[in-house]
Scaffold this motif. Structure first.
Motif, mmCIF file in Angstrom:
data_model
loop_
_atom_site.group_PDB
_atom_site.id
_atom_site.type_symbol
_atom_site.label_atom_id
_atom_site.label_comp_id
_atom_site.label_asym_id
_atom_site.label_seq_id
_atom_site.Cartn_x
_atom_site.Cartn_y
_atom_site.Cartn_z
ATOM 1 N N VAL A 177 40.519 24.628 41.754
ATOM 2 C CA VAL A 177 41.414 23.507 42.002
ATOM 3 C C VAL A 177 42.112 23.140 40.696
ATOM 4 O O VAL A 177 41.474 22.978 39.651
ATOM 5 C CB VAL A 177 40.637 22.300 42.573
ATOM 6 C CG1 VAL A 177 41.559 21.086 42.698
ATOM 7 C CG2 VAL A 177 40.024 22.661 43.911
ATOM 8 N N GLY A 178 43.447 23.035 40.748
ATOM 9 C CA GLY A 178 44.228 22.679 39.572
ATOM 10 C C GLY A 178 44.696 23.871 38.761
ATOM 11 O O GLY A 178 45.475 23.705 37.826
ATOM 12 N N LEU A 179 44.252 25.079 39.102
ATOM 13 C CA LEU A 179 44.648 26.269 38.370
ATOM 14 C C LEU A 179 45.824 26.924 39.086
ATOM 15 O O LEU A 179 45.707 27.300 40.254
ATOM 16 C CB LEU A 179 43.489 27.252 38.274
ATOM 17 C CG LEU A 179 43.755 28.517 37.448
ATOM 18 C CD1 LEU A 179 43.992 28.165 35.968
ATOM 19 C CD2 LEU A 179 42.574 29.477 37.584
ATOM 20 N N PRO A 180 46.999 27.051 38.454
ATOM 21 C CA PRO A 180 48.177 27.598 39.121
ATOM 22 C C PRO A 180 47.987 29.067 39.470
ATOM 23 O O PRO A 180 47.203 29.788 38.841
ATOM 24 C CB PRO A 180 49.298 27.391 38.113
ATOM 25 C CG PRO A 180 48.610 27.312 36.790
ATOM 26 C CD PRO A 180 47.286 26.670 37.040
ATOM 27 N N GLY A 181 48.735 29.517 40.492
ATOM 28 C CA GLY A 181 48.716 30.903 40.917
ATOM 29 C C GLY A 181 50.112 31.352 41.287
ATOM 30 O O GLY A 181 50.970 30.538 41.656
ATOM 31 N N TYR A 183 47.163 19.504 35.530
ATOM 32 C CA TYR A 183 46.673 19.646 36.898
ATOM 33 C C TYR A 183 45.316 18.963 37.035
ATOM 34 O O TYR A 183 44.429 19.155 36.194
ATOM 35 C CB TYR A 183 46.545 21.118 37.264
ATOM 36 C CG TYR A 183 47.876 21.853 37.216
ATOM 37 C CD1 TYR A 183 49.002 21.299 37.839
ATOM 38 C CD2 TYR A 183 47.987 23.079 36.572
ATOM 39 C CE1 TYR A 183 50.212 21.970 37.802
ATOM 40 C CE2 TYR A 183 49.209 23.750 36.523
ATOM 41 C CZ TYR A 183 50.316 23.182 37.150
ATOM 42 O OH TYR A 183 51.518 23.832 37.114
ATOM 43 N N ARG A 184 45.181 18.179 38.081
ATOM 44 C CA ARG A 184 43.912 17.466 38.297
ATOM 45 C C ARG A 184 42.942 18.303 39.138
ATOM 46 O O ARG A 184 43.349 19.180 39.906
ATOM 47 C CB ARG A 184 44.162 16.127 38.987
ATOM 48 C CG ARG A 184 44.890 16.220 40.320
ATOM 49 C CD ARG A 184 44.983 14.884 41.024
ATOM 50 N NE ARG A 184 43.700 14.535 41.598
ATOM 51 C CZ ARG A 184 43.475 13.395 42.259
ATOM 52 N NH1 ARG A 184 44.438 12.485 42.335
ATOM 53 N NH2 ARG A 184 42.312 13.131 42.786
ATOM 54 N N SER A 185 41.696 17.987 38.977
ATOM 55 C CA SER A 185 40.643 18.677 39.746
ATOM 56 C C SER A 185 40.388 17.944 41.062
ATOM 57 O O SER A 185 40.992 16.916 41.345
ATOM 58 C CB SER A 185 39.352 18.710 38.923
ATOM 59 O OG SER A 185 38.793 17.391 38.858
#
Length: 780
Positions: free
Chosen positions: A607-611, A760-762
């Motif tokens: 969660v919060g990690l872009p792809g 980015y938030r978790s």
């Protein structure tokens, strides 16, 4: 009659209730009784001043007691009323009331004491020769003013006496007591039209239509296992519901009489079962029945009889036939050919008949009383091996074991040949019928058509022409031969080989796709076809002409993907060919979505990690892609020269990460949508505190530990306080000081999430910390 008496009797108008000689007025009957009212048919009076004169049915009113005439002469009177009892014959009187009305009263201050007496019958009474007064009626009773509008006496006992003595009529005398008879003050006159109201009961009549089972009384009835039903019909003029009493007894032992009761309606058949357990075997019985209402019992019926037989024949019957034997093929006789079958009792003396039938015995034939046998004529309607089941039966219905007589019926069904043997729909077929047996005609039908009879020629054959015209069914000629005896043989069904001329279908377009035209070539097969009719998926049928080369090319478009059905037939005149079904797979024109960072339906990243996600066009004309992420606003990105576009998206939650995308073509057409779903690993921070159930107002510390990569800050919300952002230390942790609110024993909500270096938030951790005076476990 002298004029003075006449004036006396007519000076007051009489109240005429009923006119005529006899009146019966029935009212609604009570249970088991009927009510009726009858009027007196005649009346008379006697006069002491004319002792030898009889006054019968004079004009005027009925005098009772003494009257002084103008001449000074005292006349003493008695009056008599007579009733016809014909309507009461055969009844039992329950109650009866004699009544009339006063017309004149000499002195209303005197008491009403007029007596009514049952008298001996006397046609012409006189004062000197009065009828004997046999029974005084209780009364009088009166009501109302003077003269009394109704005076009545209880006539119940008097009527019972008269009916018991068999009288056809009854006469009542109206007179005053001896003490008043000569005193003019008590004199009265009455309406001579007196009435009787009678409540009477008629006993039920003698039962009729007696039956034991379905056998009438007087006929021989033998009762078998299970017993029998005794039944009869009785009628009652007063009551609609009766009790029937059935009685039966061994004829040799009338002292062993048994009675059974049953309920039934008047005029309808009532039944009562006699069980086998209540009867003795091989015994003669007599029986009769009578009916009762609530008051009276009717007469017994005539005596009927039955006998018992509970033992079944112990041997199966013998069955034989010279016409149909058990020989193996070709067998004997034939369908439609009658044959005799003989059944014998096989030594059983009391056989009354036989039940028989193919495979199951259900047809009854009586046995000859002398030989205990029967011969029947049976006409088989099927060839090959058959079986006739036969059982013997005695008069009581007891049945023997079953004999299965097996025989072989020769095949004599007609033969059918048709030319040509194979042909297209619409091709006439010349069919020839022939038979191995002499026949007079053939009856055939084609498919569901009517039966048609054609005579047989000198060579025993016949011809018929049929034209198969319907596709999608069996085309069958069914034919039976008519024998010389008028019977028909077993039918033969001949199936025609029919080429339905189903057209051929060839898909010309490789890899059909949504929204793009595809071409299909249709080729006719049925000779003479002039048009193709096709149905594409759920669209309406379309008809196109057949080209000179017997083909047609049609163009189809599908606005949805996956397999679609194309149904095609041709038409030649009034004949439709068979239908060809072609199933064509339509590829979707939706773009393809892929990602190596977050594969479809899998857990990856965090969660919060872009792809990165790539859209690949399914149609070369695609100029752009429009997508939504997690239901957000649509975003449009251009397609590159290779027909692709790549975007970066960040999952903010573990679930609900749906990407929906469409392509836009150069002509503005929007493609089918594509859906891509993936999941991110949850990365909410962890929490630990140094206080167990902190008391209200107590300060304590909580430490946040990261799970998300590159955490730079935490955001938390404690209870009702506003959100607070704190930086993360170099190791990614953060410690905060909190104060427990009051009162105690409550759970305070605590929410925390982290933010990484890209902003980015978790996922959020939502928990609670319980406050109170007592210690507890650490918050988690």
């Amino acid at each position: 009659m002298n004029s003075a008496v006449s004036r006396l009797l007519t000076r007051a108008a009489g109240i005429m209730i009923v006119s005529g000689v006899v009146l019966t007025a029935a009212v609604v009957p009570a249970a088991a009784t009927g009510y009726s009212t009858i009027a007196s048919g005649s009346w008379a009076y006697v006069d002491s001043a004319a002792p030898r004169t009889s006054f019968v049915n004079p004009q005027g009113n009925a005098p009772v007691g003494a009257q002084v005439f103008a001449s000074g002469t005292v006349h003493k009177f008695k009056s008599y009323v007579t009733f016809d009892l014909a309507s009461l014959r055969g009844t039992r009187v329950v109650s009866a009331t004699l009544f009339t009305n006063e017309v004149t009263v000499a002195d209303c201050s005197t008491e009403l004491a007029t007596q009514a007496w049952l008298t001996a019958s006397k046609r012409t009474p006189t004062w000197a020769a009065q009828p004997a007064e046999e029974l005084r009626l209780p009364g009088p009773g009166q009501g109302g003013p003077c003269p009394a509008p109704r005076v009545e006496w209880d006539a119940s006992g008097a009527l019972r006496k008269a009916l018991q003595e068999g009288r056809s009529s009854v006469t009542f005398a109206f007179r005053l007591p001896d003490a008043q008879q000569s005193d003019p003050r008590f004199g009265r006159t009455y309406n001579p039209q007196a009435h009787l109201t009678i409540e009477a009961n008629r006993a039920p009549g003698k039962p009729t239509a007696l039956k034991a089972g379905n056998v009438d009384c007087g006929q021989r009835k033998v009762v078998g296992p299970g017993g029998t039903q005794l039944s009869a019909v009785a009628t009652d003029q007063d009551d609609s519901w009766l009790t029937y009493e059935f009685a039966y007894w061994p004829t040799r032992h009338p002292d062993r009489r048994v009675t059974l009761q049953s309920q039934g309606s008047s005029g309808y058949r009532a039944e009562r079962s006699v069980q086998q357990s209540d009867l003795a075997d091989a015994t003669d019985y007599a029986w009769q029945v009578r009916a009762k209402d609530n008051l009276d019992t009717g007469p017994w019926s005539e005596v009927c009889r039955f006998s018992t037989d509970f033992i079944a024949p112990d041997k199966a019957p013998e069955v034989s036939s010279k016409d149909y034997t058990a020989d193996a093929p070709p067998g004997s006789g034939g369908t439609g050919v009658p044959g005799e079958f003989t059944f014998k009792a096989n030594g059983v003396d009391d056989v009354a008949g036989f039940y028989y039938g193919e495979f199951e015995a259900y047809i009854f034939v009586p046995a000859d009383r002398r030989t205990r046998s029967a011969t029947i004529v049976h006409t088989p309607m099927r060839s090959g091996p058959l079986s006739m089941a036969v059982r013997s039966v005695d008069a009581a219905g007891n049945q023997s074991p079953t004999t299965q007589y097996r025989f072989w019926v020769a095949s004599n069904q007609p033969r059918v040949t048709c030319t040509p043997e194979t042909g297209y729909l619409g091709t006439p077929r010349d069919c020839t019928f022939s038979s191995p047996s002499p026949v007079s005609a053939y009856v055939y039908s084609f498919n569901d058509g009517p039966a048609i009879e054609v005579p047989a020629g000198p060579d025993g054959t016949a011809h018929a022409t049929v034209v198969p015209a319907a596709a999608g069914r069996f085309n069958v000629v069914t034919v039976s031969a008519k024998l010389g005896n008028g019977n028909f043989t077993e039918s033969n069904a001949h199936y025609l080989n029919v080429d339905e001329g189903t057209p051929m279908v060839e898909v010309l377009t490789a890899a059909p796709i949504v929204g793009k035209p595809l071409q299909v070539k249709l080729t006719s097969v049925l000779p003479g076809s002039t048009s193709f009719t096709y149905t594409w998926s759920d669209d309406a049928p379309v008809t196109v002409p057949v080209g000179a080369d017997g083909t047609a090319v049609i163009t189809l478009i599908s606005e949805s993907p996956y397999t679609k059905q194309l149904a095609v037939h041709t038409t030649s005149g009034e004949i439709e060919s068979g239908t060809a079904y072609e199933y064509i797979f339509i590829a979707t024109n939706a773009p393809e979505i892929n990602s190596t960072d977050y594969p479809r339906y899998g857990y990856s990243g965090e969660v919060g990690l872009p792809g990165r996600f790539t859209f690949t066009a399914a149609v070369p004309e695609t100029v752009s892609f429009t997508y939504t992420f997690r239901g957000g606003a649509p975003v449009t990105v251009p397609a590159g020269p290779d027909g692709t576009a790549t975007v970066e998206l960040v999952p903010l939650t573990q679930y609900g990460n749906d990407i929906r995308a469409t392509g836009t073509l150069a002509d503005g057409t929007i493609t089918q949508p594509a859906l891509y779903t993936f999941y991110a690993h949850p990365k909410e921070p962890r929490l630990s505190c140094n206080a167990n159930r902190p008391s209200p107002g107590e300060r304590f510390q909580c430490t946040f530990t990261p799970v998300q990569s590159n955490v730079v800050a935490y955001v938390y919300k404690w209870g009702q306080d506003p959100e607070v952002t704190v930086p993360a230390a170099a190791d990614g942790t953060a410690t905060v000081n909190l104060v427990a609110p009051g009162p105690g024993d409550v759970q305070v909500p605590f929410t925390i999430w982290s933010v990484n270096n890209l902003g980015y938030r978790s996922e959020a951790l939502s928990t609670g910390i319980t406050t109170g005076p007592a210690g507890g476990g650490k918050a988690k």
